[in-house]
Design a protein around this motif. Structure first.
Motif, PDB file in Angstrom:
ATOM      1  N   PHE A   1      30.114  38.094  54.555  1.00 12.09           N
ATOM      2  CA  PHE A   1      30.159  39.012  53.413  1.00 12.09           C
ATOM      3  C   PHE A   1      31.593  39.248  52.962  1.00 12.09           C
ATOM      4  CE2 PHE A   1      30.597  43.534  52.012  1.00 12.09           C
ATOM      5  CZ  PHE A   1      29.941  43.413  50.803  1.00 12.09           C
ATOM      6  N   ARG A   2      31.796  39.168  51.635  1.00 12.65           N
ATOM      7  CA  ARG A   2      33.105  39.428  51.050  1.00 12.65           C
ATOM      8  C   ARG A   2      33.006  40.659  50.152  1.00 12.65           C
ATOM      9  NH1 ARG A   2      34.273  36.958  54.558  1.00 12.65           N
ATOM     10  NH2 ARG A   2      35.250  34.895  54.795  1.00 12.65           N
ATOM     11  N   PRO A   3      33.532  41.794  50.600  1.00 12.44           N
ATOM     12  CA  PRO A   3      33.426  43.006  49.783  1.00 12.44           C
ATOM     13  C   PRO A   3      34.290  42.926  48.533  1.00 12.44           C
ATOM     14  CG  PRO A   3      34.871  43.391  51.643  1.00 12.44           C
ATOM     15  CD  PRO A   3      34.308  42.024  51.840  1.00 12.44           C
ATOM     16  N   LYS A   4      33.865  43.631  47.474  1.00 13.77           N
ATOM     17  CA  LYS A   4      34.609  43.647  46.229  1.00 13.77           C
ATOM     18  C   LYS A   4      35.610  44.805  46.243  1.00 13.77           C
ATOM     19  CE  LYS A   4      34.075  44.288  41.232  1.00 13.77           C
ATOM     20  NZ  LYS A   4      33.147  44.405  40.092  1.00 13.77           N
ATOM     21  N   ASN A   5      36.848  44.486  45.903  1.00 14.79           N
ATOM     22  CA  ASN A   5      37.864  45.521  45.717  1.00 14.79           C
ATOM     23  C   ASN A   5      37.723  46.028  44.284  1.00 14.79           C
ATOM     24  OD1 ASN A   5      40.102  47.146  45.498  1.00 14.79           O
ATOM     25  ND2 ASN A   5      41.597  45.478  45.614  1.00 14.79           N
TER      26      ASN A   5
END
Length: 201
Positions: free
Chosen positions: A194-198
């Motif tokens: 998972f790549r969280p959004k900044n």
């Protein structure tokens, strides 16, 4: 057969009496209608009042249940935010107002220095479609209400007691962390890739 004047007067008298009786019955009926109408209006007012009162009670229960869920989530979310993300400040129920606009955040956490990051946590008992939009709205409006944190990285977490697999997928696609409850403790429920959004680039 000839009708005598006395009989004519008698008939007229009977007609007048009959008319009076009819008028009296009409008045009585009208009075009963008015009384029925008054009773119905009173009953409607009582029903409206009871519905309004019930609405208040249901609203109160909803708020209490929401507060209960937030209270349930806070200890485990504090652990996640502190141990997993290194947050230094963790504040529940943050409310901000600016130029007539308002912002309510269930949990706000941030750290300065090298980490220089903030997290907004939205807590729901039952996460529905609008929960994602609500959290996105908070993330997008955050810099306006908290300019002192505008240079921090900003991430969102949706913590829910009841979260369907479809809702989970939609939330992750938006780049928002998901936390769900296991054995009365909230845990992050996100895949390893998972790549969280900044939200504050």
């Amino acid at each position: 057969m000839t009708t005598t004047p006395q009989e004519v007067w008698q008939l007229l008298g009977e007609l007048v009496q009959s008319q009076k009786e009819t008028d009296r019955k009409f008045q009585e009926t009208d009075r009963k209608f008015q009384e029925t109408d008054r009773i119905l209006n009173q009953s409607k007012q009582d029903t409206d009042r009871q519905i309004k009162e019930l609405g208040k009670q249901i609203g109160g229960l909803g708020k209490k249940f929401g507060s209960f869920t937030e209270g349930l989530a806070l200890p485990s979310m504090e652990t996640i935010l502190r141990d997993r993300f290194g947050m230094e400040i963790i504040s529940p129920s943050v409310r901000a107002s600016k130029q007539g606009q308002h912002l309510e955040i269930d949990v706000l956490a941030y750290a300065n220095g090298d980490i220089n990051t903030a997290y907004i946590v939205e807590v729901k008992s039952h996460a529905r479609d609008e929960a994602i939009e609500q959290l996105k709205n908070l993330l997008e409006r955050f810099p306006v209400f908290f300019p002192e944190h505008q240079h921090k990285k900003l991430y969102g977490i949706l913590a829910a007691v009841d979260l369907s697999s479809t809702m989970k997928e939609r939330t992750l696609k938006e780049g928002i962390y998901v936390a769900s409850i296991h054995d009365e403790v909230f845990e992050l429920d996100t895949p390893l890739d998972f790549r969280p959004k900044n939200w504050q680039v």
